[in-house]
Design an enzyme around this catalytic site. Structure first.
Site, PDB file in Angstrom:
ATOM      1  N   ASP A  90       0.756  -1.123   0.156  1.00 53.11           N
ATOM      2  CA  ASP A  90       0.073   0.044  -0.016  1.00 53.11           C
ATOM      3  C   ASP A  90       0.757   0.967   0.014  1.00 53.11           C
ATOM      4  O   ASP A  90       1.999   1.311   0.411  1.00 53.11           O
ATOM      5  CB  ASP A  90      -0.859  -0.070   1.157  1.00 53.11           C
ATOM      6  CG  ASP A  90      -0.191  -0.119   2.504  1.00 53.11           C
ATOM      7  OD1 ASP A  90       0.775  -1.027   2.466  1.00 53.11           O
ATOM      8  OD2 ASP A  90      -0.611   0.625   3.456  1.00 53.11           O
ATOM      9  N   GLU A 154      -0.001  -1.009   5.898  1.00 56.34           N
ATOM     10  CA  GLU A 154       0.975  -0.421   6.665  1.00 56.34           C
ATOM     11  C   GLU A 154       0.851   1.298   6.887  1.00 56.34           C
ATOM     12  O   GLU A 154       1.051   1.847   7.882  1.00 56.34           O
ATOM     13  CB  GLU A 154       2.372  -0.595   6.165  1.00 56.34           C
ATOM     14  CG  GLU A 154       3.556  -0.150   7.199  1.00 56.34           C
ATOM     15  CD  GLU A 154       4.092   1.240   6.836  1.00 56.34           C
ATOM     16  OE1 GLU A 154       4.971   1.743   7.695  1.00 56.34           O
ATOM     17  OE2 GLU A 154       3.434   2.053   5.968  1.00 56.34           O
TER      18      GLU A 154
END
Length: 426
Positions: A90, A154
């Site tokens: 991400d 994250e």
């Protein structure tokens, strides 16, 4: 020619493939928020690693956001060290910013590759994938087990790495190939929390005079104004921490308490009967998120005891959370790097061989998923290409020279660590 020499020569010949791999990863639009958009990139990564002979384990952490863990058993797992390479797919969001180029179409210019995620951290992840593929293409077998964890969440505290730990994945050492400017790093930690003040009574705005002037005879208070008392208390504690606490490698006062978001009140015709404050607490590598939260809570409870109204209506606390999206809360445990651990020493040596300079061992001023690996009992370090000045930035970019140095260092390290024998007591 040695295996390492063959490997480095092969990697140099295939440098364009490395850059193409970065471009491919960037082309998958995986910003978080909104998240729930990583299934396609994870499918690509799983296929890439499966072709390199890895066993794939993939599962949804959230719908549309799966983790991928790829494992290659060594030729002598019992006798040689194992390694986890960890990275997240991400990226930061791009909305509200104007880029010179399409953020999801990486472009090369003047020794840099530009695109969302190049520095944080699709460059590091591409380097790890590339190294694995190079070992496979040359038929180089490794005695120890090698594992790559491609995780989600994250950027918004959803801790795909924690899900890997809970699934039972372990190794003798772990590298989080996140943004570190090629420094070998630990990190402080972060915990967010909500402080809530509630009044048991709700008053019309016209009652304010009776609440604040002599003889008004209404024992009430504005929750917003009482939150000002709490914020002042947080500032006092923050300054006290700066005086009393320190950690080598971090500037004094890095342990901050940020009043990030405040919410309160109904509308202009009411006295505010509830106010909520969202705080972000940074703590040092030798502290835990539990201890940091407990210190804040104890201090604020004492502040409340000194206020005539708050002493009877003390604040409420909610700490942490598993997602900034789902729960508006997160935890990032701190991480201390053991400089004397053989895995750390070997990494520093590998960097010095490839970069021609001494490795920097220090502490990241930001946070990564590395703390979850450390909390699971796995000796861990952060080591990756890219700078924090570029991470999350408009026109995010990564130095190609640094990316190449990283992949070369990683290749040497993986080979040497997985060829290092375990001691009998391990």
């Amino acid at each position: 020619m040695t295996d390492i020499s063959r490997l480095l020569t092969h990697m140099e010949e295939r440098q364009e493939d490395l850059l193409d791999l970065v471009k491919t990863l960037v082309s998958y639009e995986t910003p978080a928020p909104p998240a729930r958009n990583t299934a396609e990139i994870q499918s690509f990564i799983a296929s890439y690693l499966e072709k390199a002979g890895y066993e794939i384990d993939s599962w949804d952490v959230y719908p549309g956001d799966p983790n991928v863990v790829a494992t290659k058993k060594g030729t002598d797992s019992a006798g040689y060290h194992s390694l986890i390479l960890n990275g997240h797919v991400d990226t930061a969001e791009v909305e509200g910013s104007e880029w010179k180029t399409d953020p999801y179409r990486a472009e090369i210019e003047n020794g840099w590759i530009q695109g969302r995620g190049t520095a944080d951290m699709k460059g590091g992840l591409a380097g790890a994938l590339f190294v694995i593929r190079m070992f496979h293409e040359l038929g180089i077998e490794l005695p120890g087990d090698l594992m790559l964890q491609s995780v989600i969440g994250e950027e918004v505290g959803e801790a795909g790495t924690l899900a890997c730990c809970r699934r039972g994945y372990k190794a003798d050492y772990a590298l989080v190939v996140d943004t570190s400017d090629l420094h070998i790093q630990g990190q402080g930690g972060v915990i967010t929390g909500w402080i809530t003040i509630k009044s048991p009574d709700t008053f019309h705005d016209a009652m304010r005079r009776n609440m604040i002037h002599a003889g008004g005879a209404v024992k009430g208070a504005s929750a917003i104004e009482k939150m000002m008392v709490i914020i002042q208390g947080l500032q006092t504690l923050e300054r006290q921490w700066a005086v009393e606490k320190s950690y080598p490698g971090l500037p004094a006062g890095a342990n901050t308490i940020n009043p990030a978001v405040i919410e309160g009140g109904r509308h202009a015709a009411f006295i505010a009967d509830e106010c909520r404050l969202w705080v972000t607490v940074h703590f040092y590598p030798d502290e835990t998120h539990e201890s940091a939260a407990a210190e804040v809570e104890e201090h604020i409870r004492n502040v409340a005891l000194g206020d005539p109204w708050l002493r009877h209506h003390p604040p409420e606390f909610t700490w942490g959370g598993t997602s900034m999206i789902e729960e508006r809360g997160e935890i990032f445990p701190s991480l201390s790097v053991d400089k004397e651990h053989p895995g750390t020493k070997l990494l520093a040596q590998a960097f010095e061989k490839m970069a021609g300079e001494k490795a920097d061992l220090d502490v990241s001023p930001t946070v990564t998923d590395g703390g979850w690996l450390g909390e699971a009992g796995i000796p861990t370090a952060i080591f990756g290409p890219g700078t924090l000045a570029n991470a999350h930035a408009v026109n995010e970019r990564l130095s190609i020279d640094q990316l190449v140095t990283f992949t070369n260092t990683l290749a040497v390290y993986v080979y040497e660590w997985l060829h290092s024998e375990k001691k009998k007591e391990e």
